[in-house]
Design a protein around this motif. Structure first.
Motif, PDB file in Angstrom:
ATOM      1  N   ASN A 271      -0.042  11.215  -9.776  1.00 27.26           N
ATOM      2  CA  ASN A 271       0.931  11.427 -10.815  1.00 27.26           C
ATOM      3  C   ASN A 271       2.436  11.293 -10.611  1.00 27.26           C
ATOM      4  N   GLY A 272       2.709  10.753  -9.642  1.00 30.54           N
ATOM      5  CA  GLY A 272       4.143  10.322  -9.588  1.00 30.54           C
ATOM      6  C   GLY A 272       4.897  11.237  -8.505  1.00 30.54           C
ATOM      7  N   PHE A 273       4.305  12.317  -7.967  1.00 29.73           N
ATOM      8  CA  PHE A 273       4.734  13.081  -6.938  1.00 29.73           C
ATOM      9  C   PHE A 273       4.804  12.621  -5.430  1.00 29.73           C
ATOM     10  N   HIS A 274       5.848  11.833  -5.144  1.00 25.77           N
ATOM     11  CA  HIS A 274       5.867  10.968  -3.820  1.00 25.77           C
ATOM     12  C   HIS A 274       6.495  11.771  -2.552  1.00 25.77           C
ATOM     13  N   ASN A 275       7.437  12.596  -2.991  1.00 24.79           N
ATOM     14  CA  ASN A 275       7.898  13.211  -2.009  1.00 24.79           C
ATOM     15  C   ASN A 275       7.410  14.497  -1.228  1.00 24.79           C
ATOM     16  N   LEU A 276       6.299  14.230  -0.556  1.00 22.34           N
ATOM     17  CA  LEU A 276       5.347  15.141  -0.078  1.00 22.34           C
ATOM     18  C   LEU A 276       5.092  15.027   1.419  1.00 22.34           C
ATOM     19  N   VAL A 277       4.477  15.830   2.076  1.00 18.91           N
ATOM     20  CA  VAL A 277       3.614  15.690   3.229  1.00 18.91           C
ATOM     21  C   VAL A 277       2.305  16.579   3.298  1.00 18.91           C
ATOM     22  N   ASN A 278       1.303  16.474   3.969  1.00 11.58           N
ATOM     23  CA  ASN A 278       0.145  17.176   3.903  1.00 11.58           C
ATOM     24  C   ASN A 278       0.083  17.933   5.128  1.00 11.58           C
ATOM     25  N   MET A 279      -0.187  19.156   5.268  1.00  8.55           N
ATOM     26  CA  MET A 279      -0.141  19.960   6.539  1.00  8.55           C
ATOM     27  C   MET A 279      -1.610  19.919   7.039  1.00  8.55           C
TER      28      MET A 279
ATOM     29  N   VAL B 251       2.008  20.401   1.319  1.00  2.75           N
ATOM     30  CA  VAL B 251       0.775  20.690   0.442  1.00  2.75           C
ATOM     31  C   VAL B 251      -0.137  21.339   1.766  1.00  2.75           C
ATOM     32  N   GLN B 252      -0.778  22.467   1.570  1.00  2.00           N
ATOM     33  CA  GLN B 252      -1.490  23.195   2.572  1.00  2.00           C
ATOM     34  C   GLN B 252      -2.638  23.967   1.924  1.00  2.00           C
ATOM     35  N   CYS B 253      -3.809  23.813   2.754  1.00  2.00           N
ATOM     36  CA  CYS B 253      -4.708  24.680   2.228  1.00  2.00           C
ATOM     37  C   CYS B 253      -5.640  25.656   3.498  1.00  2.00           C
ATOM     38  N   GLN B 254      -6.830  25.610   3.671  1.00  2.00           N
ATOM     39  CA  GLN B 254      -7.071  26.588   4.740  1.00  2.00           C
ATOM     40  C   GLN B 254      -7.366  25.644   6.155  1.00  2.00           C
TER      41      GLN B 254
ATOM     42  N   ALA C  59       5.775  21.395  10.071  1.00  2.00           N
ATOM     43  CA  ALA C  59       5.900  21.957   8.545  1.00  2.00           C
ATOM     44  C   ALA C  59       7.005  23.097   8.772  1.00  2.00           C
ATOM     45  N   LYS C  60       6.762  23.685   9.856  1.00  2.00           N
ATOM     46  CA  LYS C  60       7.859  24.879   9.878  1.00  2.00           C
ATOM     47  C   LYS C  60       9.296  24.581  10.442  1.00  2.00           C
ATOM     48  N   ALA C  61       9.232  23.540  10.851  1.00  2.00           N
ATOM     49  CA  ALA C  61      10.825  22.856  11.446  1.00  2.00           C
ATOM     50  C   ALA C  61      11.200  22.280  10.096  1.00  2.00           C
ATOM     51  N   MET C  62      10.370  21.696   9.166  1.00  2.00           N
ATOM     52  CA  MET C  62      10.765  21.376   7.932  1.00  2.00           C
ATOM     53  C   MET C  62      11.416  22.294   7.127  1.00  2.00           C
ATOM     54  N   MET C  63      10.776  23.318   7.197  1.00  2.00           N
ATOM     55  CA  MET C  63      11.070  24.692   6.057  1.00  2.00           C
ATOM     56  C   MET C  63      12.409  24.916   6.675  1.00  2.00           C
ATOM     57  N   ASP C  64      12.635  25.071   8.022  1.00  2.00           N
ATOM     58  CA  ASP C  64      13.726  25.585   8.513  1.00  2.00           C
ATOM     59  C   ASP C  64      15.005  24.850   8.398  1.00  2.00           C
ATOM     60  N   ALA C  65      14.809  23.415   8.149  1.00  2.00           N
ATOM     61  CA  ALA C  65      15.972  22.518   8.079  1.00  2.00           C
ATOM     62  C   ALA C  65      16.203  21.827   6.696  1.00  2.00           C
TER      63      ALA C  65
ATOM     64  N   LEU D  55       0.794  -1.194   0.098  1.00  2.36           N
ATOM     65  CA  LEU D  55       0.071   0.087   0.044  1.00  2.36           C
ATOM     66  C   LEU D  55       0.927   1.314   0.132  1.00  2.36           C
ATOM     67  N   ASP D  56       0.578   2.270  -0.509  1.00  4.62           N
ATOM     68  CA  ASP D  56       1.342   3.591  -0.579  1.00  4.62           C
ATOM     69  C   ASP D  56       0.498   4.437   0.488  1.00  4.62           C
ATOM     70  N   SER D  57       1.441   5.499   0.902  1.00  5.00           N
ATOM     71  CA  SER D  57       0.833   6.408   1.900  1.00  5.00           C
ATOM     72  C   SER D  57       1.511   7.628   1.812  1.00  5.00           C
ATOM     73  N   TYR D  58       1.059   8.590   2.728  1.00  5.93           N
ATOM     74  CA  TYR D  58       1.838   9.805   2.653  1.00  5.93           C
ATOM     75  C   TYR D  58       1.601  10.512   4.352  1.00  5.93           C
ATOM     76  N   GLU D  59       2.586  11.139   4.598  1.00  6.55           N
ATOM     77  CA  GLU D  59       2.743  11.469   6.030  1.00  6.55           C
ATOM     78  C   GLU D  59       1.642  13.004   6.347  1.00  6.55           C
ATOM     79  N   ASN D  60       1.314  13.013   7.204  1.00  4.94           N
ATOM     80  CA  ASN D  60       0.481  14.242   7.579  1.00  4.94           C
ATOM     81  C   ASN D  60       1.205  14.846   8.838  1.00  4.94           C
ATOM     82  N   VAL D  61       1.625  16.317   8.845  1.00  6.18           N
ATOM     83  CA  VAL D  61       2.380  17.013   9.361  1.00  6.18           C
ATOM     84  C   VAL D  61       1.532  18.144  10.193  1.00  6.18           C
ATOM     85  N   THR D  62       1.959  18.603  11.384  1.00  2.00           N
ATOM     86  CA  THR D  62       1.142  19.898  11.767  1.00  2.00           C
ATOM     87  C   THR D  62       2.011  21.043  11.353  1.00  2.00           C
TER      88      THR D  62
END
Length: 464
Positions: free
Chosen positions: A444-452, A426-429, A376-382, A365-372
């Protein structure tokens, strides 16, 4: 007089049954494609459905007039306003009456008078209703997509959804004239619109089912202008993106669509290998579970649109109408799901499988990570990451994460070449739309992602 209200929450669509109890006959105003609720009420009230009234060629759902005409021989009362581009077609074998401004027709003691109210569309009409058994003046007006509770119909759909250039400004100017005419109606008249809050046919629709002319004249933002230029500017400003399927609906309701009774039966898929084969062949497969369940484990290549009140809208954005569609579902929901999809003309649903059974059968099975937002801010900094904001453009312009790239979720599948080639946040409201976007990207082949999760709302509370 009998008046009954029907509301489709997934489309924010209101329709009405109006009947003459003395005669035992009724008409349906702006009917939805699923006509069973009307039939049930008609049987309960001992009414015969003899007609349908359409306020205009709808862009956001398939009208049920042709279904009612086929089932009961109901007469279609339709607009004959607008130019040759706004005339109904393929009416052979159907009883119909073409209507222009000022026309009147009767149903027993009920009197309907046509009022041409262009602006949302050139052929738009409203119906004033008089209960002749009790009064000699109208009790209310069915406004369709002309006047809503707290809003009016948008004039830009033809340009944005159908690609007819120059029609937005022209439509707004015509709408000003229609609104000025509306203001001349008696304050006591009830107003029965075709949509409520959540519809993309306006930008500020209220959630109440009806209103009055007098109330709207005082409190509807669009009724407060006394000159055309200011009105036009305000009306065109901030309108939401219209779903892709709106252009399809305009054509469908103009020329007709296959009757539901003639659609093929669905294939029941029992093998995960068959699902994987469909995906490998490039077919559309949509998993309809909630986003959390999908993120934790799903069949690779499937997209995720949860079956909730937003389901119809997002399927209209994401599904390719020209290609077959297969669904992974809770079988108990399949009938309601089919009604929702057919309501916007998605008729090429060829098969479905039990989503729980399919995911249990899958070897991988495929999956993706959810982050707070804080994570997400820590990822952006690092890390070297890109933030993808998939909200509406109006939301993005009101405030967004610094350097976030904007691609509205509904347009994402057609703009994949604009997606940054790096790890994505990836983020919305609030996290719902971004989950759909994450599934589209992964399919569509973009696997390097997280959902905020929590989205921009939580970001501004915790981070900004």
């Amino acid at each position: 007089m009998l008046l009954r209200y029907f509301y489709d929450e997934k489309l924010a669509h209101a329709s009405y049954m109006v009947g003459c109890q003395r005669k035992g006959e009724a008409v349906i105003v702006d009917p939805m494609r699923n006509i069973e609720p009307y039939i049930q009420v008609a049987q309960k009230e001992n009414m015969k459905i003899v007609g349908t009234l359409e306020t205009h060629i709808h862009a956001d759902f398939v009208a049920g007039s042709r279904e009612l005409a086929d089932r009961f021989g109901a007469t279609m009362y339709i607009s004959d306003e607008g130019d040759e581009n706004w005339k109904y077609q393929n009416l052979e074998g159907i009883n119909y009456v073409l209507l222009k401004d000022g026309d009147k027709f009767e149903l027993g003691k009920l009197i309907f008078e046509v009022m041409h109210t262009p602006g949302h569309t050139p052929e738009s009409i409203s119906f004033l209703l008089t209960d002749g058994a009790a009064a000699d003046k109208p009790i209310g007006i069915f406004t369709g997509d002309f006047v809503f509770a707290g809003d009016i119909g948008r004039p830009d759909l033809l340009e944005k959804a159908a690609g007819i250039q120059g029609t937005a400004d022209a439509g707004a100017k015509v709408m000003y004239t229609s609104v000025e005419r509306f203001k001349e109606l008696p304050d006591y008249l009830q107003v029965w619109p075709a949509h409520g809050a959540g519809s993309a046919c306006g930008k500020a629709l209220g959630a109440v089912p009806s209103t009055t002319v007098g109330y709207e004249k005082q409190f509807n933002w669009a009724m407060q202008f006394d000159n055309e230029p200011d009105f036009v500017a305000a009306l065109l400003d901030g309108q939401p993106e219209p779903p892709y399927y709106f252009a399809v609906m305009k054509s469908v309701n103009k020329i007709g669509i296959e009757l539901i009774k003639n659609l093929p039966e669905l294939q029941v898929i029992t093998s995960v290998e068959e699902i994987e084969g469909l995906i490998a062949a490039g077919q559309q497969v949509v998993d309809t579970r909630d986003a959390q369940s999908f993120s934790q484990g799903h069949i690779k290549g499937t997209m995720n649109v949860p079956f909730n009140n937003s389901f119809t809208n997002w399927m209209g954005w994401i599904v390719n109408y020209k290609e077959p569609l297969y669904l992974l579902v809770d079988p108990k929901q399949m009938n309601d799901m089919l009604i929702a999809l057919r309501s916007i003309g998605i008729d090429q649903v060829l098969g479905y499988g039990d989503v729980e059974a399919m995911t249990q059968q899958a070897n991988v099975l495929d999956s993706y990570e959810n982050v707070t937002p804080l994570e997400a801010k820590a990822m952006m900094d690092a890390e070297d990451v890109a933030v993808l904001d998939v909200r509406n453009l109006t939301e993005y312009n009101e405030g967004h994460i610094e350097e976030a790239q904007h691609i509205m979720v509904g347009t994402l599948k057609n703009r994949l070449d604009e997606v940054p080639n790096k790890k994505l946040i990836v983020q919305c409201q609030a996290g719902g739309r971004s989950a759909i976007a994450a599934s589209v990207l992964k399919a569509n082949g973009f696997h390097n992602l997280v959902n905020m999760t929590g989205g921009y709302s939580q970001w501004i509370n915790e981070v900004k």
